[in-house]
Design a protein around this motif. Structure first.
Motif, PDB file in Angstrom:
ATOM      1  N   ASP A   1       0.520  -1.389   0.036  1.00 34.03           N
ATOM      2  CA  ASP A   1      -0.352   0.004   0.262  1.00 34.03           C
ATOM      3  C   ASP A   1       0.813   1.109   0.198  1.00 34.03           C
ATOM      4  O   ASP A   1       0.767   2.218  -0.952  1.00 34.03           O
ATOM      5  N   PHE A   2       1.834   1.009   0.987  1.00 33.57           N
ATOM      6  CA  PHE A   2       2.437   2.268   1.018  1.00 33.57           C
ATOM      7  C   PHE A   2       3.047   2.540  -0.377  1.00 33.57           C
ATOM      8  O   PHE A   2       3.712   4.172  -0.791  1.00 33.57           O
ATOM      9  N   MET A   3       3.633   1.403  -0.592  1.00 30.50           N
ATOM     10  CA  MET A   3       4.823   0.999  -2.316  1.00 30.50           C
ATOM     11  C   MET A   3       3.735   2.417  -3.186  1.00 30.50           C
ATOM     12  O   MET A   3       4.138   2.868  -4.376  1.00 30.50           O
ATOM     13  N   THR A   4       2.404   1.912  -3.113  1.00 32.64           N
ATOM     14  CA  THR A   4       1.700   1.769  -4.152  1.00 32.64           C
ATOM     15  C   THR A   4       1.479   3.339  -4.675  1.00 32.64           C
ATOM     16  O   THR A   4       1.462   4.836  -5.271  1.00 32.64           O
ATOM     17  N   ARG A   5       1.380   4.205  -3.355  1.00 37.26           N
ATOM     18  CA  ARG A   5       1.424   5.294  -2.836  1.00 37.26           C
ATOM     19  C   ARG A   5       2.248   6.084  -3.334  1.00 37.26           C
ATOM     20  O   ARG A   5       2.253   7.466  -3.265  1.00 37.26           O
TER      21      ARG A   5
END
Length: 547
Positions: A265-269
């Motif tokens: 989720d963090f990487m995508t954001r």
């Protein structure tokens, strides 16, 4: 889903352009496994590995891990034959996070950490790493313009580090050590029992007294704490924290899966924000833990390593069986969706997670712009963890897969390295200059990885309380003071010949032994400089390198 779904100068100058644009920098992911010796991984070709339920040596292929993804990355990237950590987790994590040895960071052992003077002028125990070593790996990443995320095991106060967000399993954040997540009773807690003078350990799930150590479960039905997540209402918040996540959370929830979903989720954001990211994934996989699904509490026969969700490698990909677990209060049915216990299954699951990482890199279009490092913190429990003999406690896996670097090295590298080398390597990648006046014991791997040189270190060092270990190209001196001939690699990676008579050794051995013994006094400060300095050293700031 839980969240809903070259030349060295040229290679270094590429990391920062004239305007220090952050989007040109590679993403960095460190997957740091827990209590797993190098011998457990097939690509290290050891003749022995560990067996369930309590560990020890075996050559039974039934208990050998299967790691098709890591094997491929080791072949296409590079892995180092001899990498040393400390003998136990706390000091190893300190070495990783500071790039320094215990004489500077003062974490000599899990149970032996220096004192320090706090902001109120009072002497306190267990000095935080950022007090003795303010340029930690998180500070280096932030100075390089990276968004930072910490997932998994902490074993330390997290307040003074430079991580933007985190997912801790179990929760180990600010002030949470004395509290627990109300959504799970998978905990072993210290309790005062009427009629007994000493506190005892109770399995909260069953109410039964057990012989173990206090822990808040990190595998099944885990205790999870979020830091600064967009869904949180405060800096630190217990998870599940939304209506949807509370509904989905249960016995089938597996901590390592939770960590990875929050990481992705963090990487995508950050990809959407065109922001490079640094992921510090300190997995629990490999570490022992109470098997809450088993009714066996016998110290000799119970599972040291609880089972994982079942996975299968077929047709070049992993297929995972969704866990289904029913029951309560120590009586559970896993419906054949969970593996048997054993560290081999933990390693298999790590391989599955590395496969997930590689797929996520491709999905985000960053597979050629991401540096992936896989390593572990110390030797396997029941074999090497805590051992000062030979290199049982210190020999760990270390792999780098980084198409971005255009590495000149591939496959096995017969060099010496240790975990302190990671921080200066990250600093080089991030384009960050560490002040010359600030002591770093690690050495950047970038020159070795990106040029034609075949030289790296002449020796590697480790520590265990007041004991020291050191190894060169020919000689290893372990924590008992024994010396070994390490010029040949034994089948089990450990059975080196003992050097009993130096008169029988060549001049090269004698010369190296003298050199190693001359190195040790520099770091042998456990008894004389055990604690942090009374007056904190003045530290120059980190700066960005320029062309």
């Amino acid at each position: 889903m839980i969240l809903k779904n070259v030349l060295l100068t040229l290679s270094l100058s590429f990391f920062i352009n004239k305007n220090n644009a952050q989007s040109n920098k590679p993403n960095i992911v460190i997957l740091f496994a827990d209590d797993i010796s190098a011998r457990e991984f097939p690509f290290y070709n050891s003749s022995t590995w560990s067996k369930p339920p309590q560990g020890g040596d075996t050559s039974d292929l039934k208990y050998r891990a299967k790691t098709p993804v890591l094997n491929k990355l080791a072949e296409e990237g590079m892995y180092i034959k001899t990498v040393w950590a400390s003998t136990i987790c706390g000091p190893s994590r300190a070495m990783m996070m500071t790039g320094r040895y215990a004489h500077k960071h003062k974490w000599w052992h899990n149970s032996d950490k220096g004192t320090y003077i706090n902001e109120k002028g009072k002497e306190k125990k267990n000095v935080p790493l950022y007090e003795t070593s303010p340029h930690t790996i998180s500070h280096v990443a932030k100075a390089g313009g990276y968004a930072t995320f910490w997932a998994g095991k902490t074993q330390m106060d997290v307040e003074g580090f430079e991580f933007d967000e985190a997912c801790f399993t179990p929760g180990s954040g600010i002030g949470s050590a004395n509290t627990s997540n109300k959504y799970t009773d998978f905990k072993i807690v210290s309790t005062k029992v009427p009629g007994k003078k000493k506190r005892v350990l109770i399995n909260e799930d069953t109410g039964v007294e057990v012989e173990y150590y206090q822990q808040f479960g990190w595998y099944w039905k885990p205790q999870v704490e979020l830091m600064n997540h967009p869904s949180s209402k405060k800096k630190l918040e217990w998870w599940p924290n939304t209506k949807e996540s509370k509904k989905e959370y249960g016995l089938h929830t597996y901590g390592p899966d939770v960590e990875l979903e929050f990481i992705f989720d963090f990487m995508t954001r950050k990809k959407k924000e065109d922001k490079p990211f640094f992921i510090y994934h300190t997995s629990h996989l490999g570490h022992d833990g109470w098997d809450f699904f088993s009714s066996d509490i016998n110290k000799e026969t119970r599972n040291k390593w609880p089972g994982t969700p079942k996975i299968k490698w077929e047709n070049g990909k992993y297929v995972r069986t969704d866990p289904k677990i029913t029951g309560d209060a120590g009586v559970y049915d896993t419906h054949n969706t969970v593996t048997e216990g054993g560290i081999h299954n933990h390693i298999n699951y790590l391989d599955y997670q590395v496969w997930q990482y590689m797929n996520k890199f491709k999905e985000l279009g960053i597979e050629k712009n991401t540096i992936f490092i896989f390593c572990a913190d110390n030797g396997t429990s029941g074999y090497g963890k805590g051992s000062i003999k030979q290199q049982r406690g210190t020999h760990v896996p270390f792999l780098i897969y980084a198409p971005y670097l255009k590495m000149t090295k591939k496959g096995e590298q017969d060099i010496l390295a240790n975990l302190s080398d990671v921080l200066p390597t990250i600093a080089d990648v991030a384009g960050v200059k560490i002040p010359d006046s600030y002591e770093i014991n690690g050495k950047s791997l970038i020159p070795y990885l990106t040029t034609g040189t075949n030289d790296f270190r002449d020796w590697v060092y480790s520590y265990h309380k007041d004991k020291q270990l050191i190894r060169g190209q020919k000689v290893l001196i372990d924590g008992t003071g024994k010396a070994y001939d390490v010029t040949k690699n034994p089948d089990d990676l450990i059975s080196f010949p003992v050097i009993n008579n130096w008169d029988n050794m060549t001049k090269g051995f004698v010369k190296e032994n003298t050199m190693l013994n001359n190195v040790l006094p520099k770091y042998n400060l456990h008894d004389t400089e055990h604690d942090a300095p009374k007056v904190k050293e003045k530290v120059e700031p980190l700066t960005l390198k320029t062309n």
